[in-house]
Enzyme design. Structure first.
Site, PDB file in Angstrom:
ATOM      1  N   TYR A 169       0.837  -1.205   0.000  1.00  0.00           N
ATOM      2  CA  TYR A 169       0.000   0.000   0.000  1.00  0.00           C
ATOM      3  C   TYR A 169       0.873   1.257   0.000  1.00  0.00           C
ATOM      4  CZ  TYR A 169      -3.590   3.389   0.970  1.00  0.00           C
ATOM      5  OH  TYR A 169      -4.424   4.476   0.876  1.00  0.00           O
TER       6      TYR A 169
ATOM      7  N   ILE B 276       0.550  11.007   5.534  1.00  0.00           N
ATOM      8  CA  ILE B 276       0.611   9.664   4.952  1.00  0.00           C
ATOM      9  C   ILE B 276      -0.465   8.826   5.626  1.00  0.00           C
ATOM     10  CG2 ILE B 276       2.020   7.588   4.626  1.00  0.00           C
ATOM     11  CD1 ILE B 276       3.198   9.842   3.045  1.00  0.00           C
TER      12      ILE B 276
ATOM     13  N   SER C   1      -2.758  12.563   8.688  1.00  0.00           N
ATOM     14  CA  SER C   1      -3.750  12.297   7.651  1.00  0.00           C
ATOM     15  C   SER C   1      -5.135  12.148   8.278  1.00  0.00           C
ATOM     16  CB  SER C   1      -3.384  10.998   6.929  1.00  0.00           C
ATOM     17  OG  SER C   1      -4.470  10.553   6.141  1.00  0.00           O
TER      18      SER C   1
ATOM     19  N   GLN D 185      -4.515  17.073   8.015  1.00  0.00           N
ATOM     20  CA  GLN D 185      -4.914  16.957   6.602  1.00  0.00           C
ATOM     21  C   GLN D 185      -6.362  16.521   6.516  1.00  0.00           C
ATOM     22  OE1 GLN D 185      -5.169  13.561   4.933  1.00  0.00           O
ATOM     23  NE2 GLN D 185      -6.196  14.680   3.278  1.00  0.00           N
TER      24      GLN D 185
ATOM     25  N   TYR E 209      -9.511  15.225   4.219  1.00  0.00           N
ATOM     26  CA  TYR E 209     -10.261  14.785   3.048  1.00  0.00           C
ATOM     27  C   TYR E 209     -11.695  15.218   3.321  1.00  0.00           C
ATOM     28  CZ  TYR E 209      -6.519  11.799   1.210  1.00  0.00           C
ATOM     29  OH  TYR E 209      -5.357  11.334   0.666  1.00  0.00           O
TER      30      TYR E 209
ATOM     31  N   THR F  22      -6.722  18.431   1.030  1.00  0.00           N
ATOM     32  CA  THR F  22      -6.271  17.692  -0.156  1.00  0.00           C
ATOM     33  C   THR F  22      -7.386  17.658  -1.190  1.00  0.00           C
ATOM     34  OG1 THR F  22      -4.839  16.366   1.242  1.00  0.00           O
ATOM     35  CG2 THR F  22      -5.339  15.479  -0.941  1.00  0.00           C
TER      36      THR F  22
ATOM     37  N   HIS G 110       0.661  14.130  -5.527  1.00  0.00           N
ATOM     38  CA  HIS G 110       0.337  13.014  -4.624  1.00  0.00           C
ATOM     39  C   HIS G 110       1.319  11.847  -4.837  1.00  0.00           C
ATOM     40  CE1 HIS G 110      -3.240  12.147  -1.918  1.00  0.00           C
ATOM     41  NE2 HIS G 110      -2.560  11.024  -1.814  1.00  0.00           N
TER      42      HIS G 110
ATOM     43  N   ARG H  22       0.449   8.673  -6.942  1.00  0.00           N
ATOM     44  CA  ARG H  22      -0.431   7.598  -6.437  1.00  0.00           C
ATOM     45  C   ARG H  22      -1.870   7.767  -6.907  1.00  0.00           C
ATOM     46  NH1 ARG H  22       0.843   4.649  -2.057  1.00  0.00           N
ATOM     47  NH2 ARG H  22      -1.222   4.650  -1.107  1.00  0.00           N
TER      48      ARG H  22
END
Ligand SMILES: Cc1cc2nc3c(=O)[nH]c(=O)nc-3n(C[C@H](O)[C@H](O)[C@H](O)COP(=O)(O)O)c2cc1C
Length: 326
Positions: free
Chosen positions: A46, A100, A130, A152, A154, A180, A285, A288
């Site tokens: 991963y 991360i 993250s 971070q 999302y 992000t 990114h 990725r």
């Protein structure tokens, strides 16, 4: 810590004189080799997986070979000063740890977010947590000591949950919000697809969600009692195609400085600033999320040179790799 970061080498050589060999790797290849030895195969996959055939991931690495440094002599003061100001904080070095998701799984006890936060406290290099973490954000920030930490985001498609995450980050002491914008849909990663390897769907690194009442109130049972139901709810809220309106909304939710992470085009940099960003985080990114992109290093000058003034007057004047014959 001394400003001369390289001085740690002196300790390594002294230790060796006393028969103590360093257990740490010293170059990127050795870091990669040791990680492959230490991590479970599915975690290593991963962490190292790229999108598509990995072209953009490799471009990011190769681009550095095309640049060099011409040092000047007889000028250096004995104490080198690499310090910068970022997010209103003065930092000893111009680097920070990127967010991360799943760094939480990169330590033997699966509490890698806390381990990274402790490393941040010891080195003065900020840690970015993250959205995907093995420990809730409030727990992780306790371990960063005097070093600032960044959160971070999302952005989920549930405004209450989004606001909750942002307010928690501000209340618990994070110094900046990294929003992000390049990951609202899943990257196509053959290495993970081959093994059906998506640790979040097995309940890993979900603690920021599982500790949030705006997430759990939609569940009949606590996440640990009915993991499949919790993950079904997560699948509903995660994919949110972002717009500049979302950024304007995030701006209304917090006084924290905001970096928009994932910008590659100068026009997007300008739009991000116009819509509430304080910092432009230029990145693809690590290759990725999407393949066939240009290396971040080559994109950086075009974004950094974006002149002040109206977009109409400036668009088209900027030398930009995507617009040139390559
Ligand atoms: C295993 C892995 C997980 C990542 N998870 C996240 C994440 O959760 N959030 C995020 O914004 N970026 C994530 N990234 C991207 C990194 O933050 C960073 O952008 C990438 O490693 C490339 O480095 P660069 O941005 O310095 O070029 C991840 C990268 C890797 C390798």
């Amino acid at each position: 810590m001394s400003n001369n970061f390289g001085d740690f080498q002196i300790g390594v050589y002294f230790d060796a004189v006393n028969g103590v060999t360093s257990r740490y790797p010293f170059d990127a290849e050795a870091v990669q080799r040791k990680a492959a030895e230490a991590l479970p195969d599915w975690v290593y996959r991963y962490v190292s997986a790229a999108s598509g055939d990995g072209r953009t991931q490799q471009e990011n690495i190769d681009a550095y070979k095309r640049y060099g440094i011409i040092p000047r002599m007889m000028l250096s003061p004995p104490e080198r000063d690499l310090s910068i100001d970022l997010f209103g904080k003065h930092l000893d070095s111009p680097i920070f740890m990127p967010p991360i998701g799943l760094v939480g799984l990169c330590s033997p006890d699966f509490q890698g977010d806390i381990a990274a936060a402790r490393a941040s406290a010891a080195t003065g290099v900020p840690f970015s947590l993250s959205t995907f973490s093995q420990a809730p954000m409030e727990e992780v920030i306790k371990h960063t000591g005097d070093t600032p930490g960044f959160y971070q985001l999302y952005l989920p498609n549930d405004r209450e949950l989004a606001a909750g995450l942002i307010h928690r980050a501000e209340a618990s002491g994070y110094s900046g919000l990294l929003v992000t914008v390049d990951s609202w849909s899943l990257g196509y990663r053959p290495m993970d697809l081959e093994h059906g390897n998506f640790p979040q769907f097995r309940g890993f690194c979900m603690q920021n969600y599982y500790s949030d009442e705006n997430f759990t109130k939609h569940l009949e049972k606590a996440p640990h009692e009915d993991q499949p139901a919790a993950l079904r709810h997560y699948a509903k809220i995660f994919q949110h195609p972002l717009t500049w309106e979302d950024l304007r909304w995030i701006r209304t939710q917090t006084k924290l400085p905001i970096a928009v992470k994932g910008i590659q085009h100068p026009d997007d940099a300008r739009l991000a600033i116009d819509n509430g960003a304080d910092v432009i985080y230029v990145t693809n990114h690590g290759g990725r999320q999407a393949n066939s992109g240009i290396s971040t290093l080559e994109l950086l000058p075009g974004v950094a040179a974006y002149p002040e003034g109206s977009r109409e007057n400036q668009v088209g004047r900027i030398p930009y790799p995507a617009d040139r014959d390559r």
